[in-house]
Design an enzyme around this catalytic site. Structure first.
Site: not given
Ligand code: GLA
Length: 387
Positions: A36, A127, A173
């Site tokens: 991302d 998340s 997320d």
């Molecule tokens: C965490 C970050 C996301 C993404 C993931 C890995 O969850 O918050 O933005 O980078 O790691 O894909």
């Protein structure tokens, strides 16, 4: 906890009377990891568990924050909402979002009593923090009639993470938590935020999440280190080809440029990113065709690349994925989220789910001494008012 119980807890804390209830989910990413913040593709879905926010506006000039998952209550004057509390404090996720509204001169005109409760395990890579940020944004926006759209709230939530938690995360997320839709995964292009909601009809197959109970903490610097390594790869490539993000390169193009990245570690980091983006694109095509076997193989490839090239898996995640792949009914298994601990995601045929949970659980504990937890994922909606 049921909503009635949450309301009861709210009244006990803040006194009798009405309150509004908001909810925002955690997420599981099916494929597209650490892409991302490189302008690549991701493919997450919102979960049915997340964070609830109960809120009542008051005539006071302060906001009270309480979480049933934590013990401290905060009482902050409206003029104190733009400063982070000490590092690691859960309330920073809330303040970080409110601060974004205030930056745009959207200032709460009166106080509020707020209660949170979440059922996303902390540090599980699902998340919990994004769900707290997004539910805050949705609630504040609606209660104070700030009239921002959902995408703005998603962006505010990402900024809260950058500015108040110090994690330079991408947008996946918060996007999943804000924009998710029941029984759909979000195919998101993080370069321009164009997205497609793809139905997830897994006939006879379940998405099983395995929490290693080895908590990850992205603010310990490893995450930001990966972000910096990707920037370094872009810098190294730039004299030969001007790019803003690794996401602009397909694997073939990357291979022809890779020799410009002299540092072998940085080269592997970049290789993960470009191959992962391609895997994600292919995975969506396969899912649409109903070819779950191919989808599962791409999930496996994703984990292996995160393990070998990106080095964000670690012993616990690798053990769980290895155990998962031994089950006959497993179609694909990988880590999900930021890594360094957290959770795995596997596609498992219905009739093997019980065996999966039992056997993977045993093998995982034997190898790590930790008891893992398993959930059959239900894909839910993005953040909104529910009462
Ligand atoms: C965490 C970050 C996301 C993404 C993931 C890995 O969850 O918050 O933005 O980078 O790691 O894909």
């Amino acid at each position: 906890m049921q909503i009635d119980e949450l309301k009861e807890a709210f009244e006990k804390l803040y006194g009798k009377g009405d309150c509004h209830v908001y909810f925002s989910p955690g997420r599981v990413n099916l494929i597209g990891e650490h892409t991302d913040y490189n302008g690549g593709f991701v493919f997450p879905c919102a979960l049915s568990f997340g964070t609830y926010c109960l809120i009542r506006k008051t005539n006071n000039d302060y906001i009270q924050l309480r979480s049933l998952n934590q013990d401290k209550t905060y009482k902050l004057g409206i003029d104190e909402l733009t400063q982070p509390l000490e590092k690691g404090n859960w309330a920073n996720y809330v303040l970080g979002v409110i601060a974004q509204f205030i930056k745009e001169s959207l200032i709460p005109t009166c106080g509020a009593d707020i209660l949170f409760w979440g059922n996303v395990p902390n540090g599980a890579g699902l998340s919990s923090s994004a769900s707290l940020e997004v539910v805050t944004g949705v609630a504040i926006n609606e209660e104070y009639n700030f009239d921002k759209d959902q995408l703005s709230i998603v962006k505010y939530s990402q900024m809260a993470e950058h500015e108040f938690a110090g994690v330079m995360c991408g947008i996946m997320d918060q996007f999943a938590s804000g924009m998710g839709k029941k029984n759909h995964a979000i195919y998101l292009n993080c370069e321009n935020l164009e997205y497609e909601l793809v139905p997830v009809n897994l006939e006879g197959v379940k998405i099983v999440i395995g929490n290693t109970n080895s908590p990850h903490s992205l603010d310990e610097g490893k995450y930001n280190e990966r972000v910096a390594e990707c920037r370094a790869a872009v810098e190294a490539i730039n004299p030969s080809k001007k790019i803003a993000n690794l996401g602009e390169l397909c694997p073939t193009e990357f291979n022809s440029l890779a020799n410009h990245i002299k540092n072998e570690v940085i080269r592997r980091r970049a290789r993960h990113v470009v191959t992962e983006i391609e895997r994600t694109q292919k995975a969506v095509i396969e899912l649409k065709k109903g070819n779950l076997t191919a989808f599962g193989q791409l999930m496996n490839g994703s984990h292996d690349s995160l393990r070998d090239d990106y080095e964000v898996t670690g012993y616990e995640l690798d053990c769980m994925v290895e155990a998962a792949r031994k089950i006959e009914g497993t179609i694909g298994a990988r880590m999900t989220g930021g890594g360094f601990g957290g959770s795995t995601v596997s596609l498992v045929k219905d009739e093997y789910v019980e065996e999966f949970i039992h056997k993977v659980g045993i093998e995982y504990t034997e190898k790590t001494g930790i008891v893992g937890e398993f959930y059959v994922a239900e894909i839910g909606d993005g953040g909104k008012r529910i009462e």
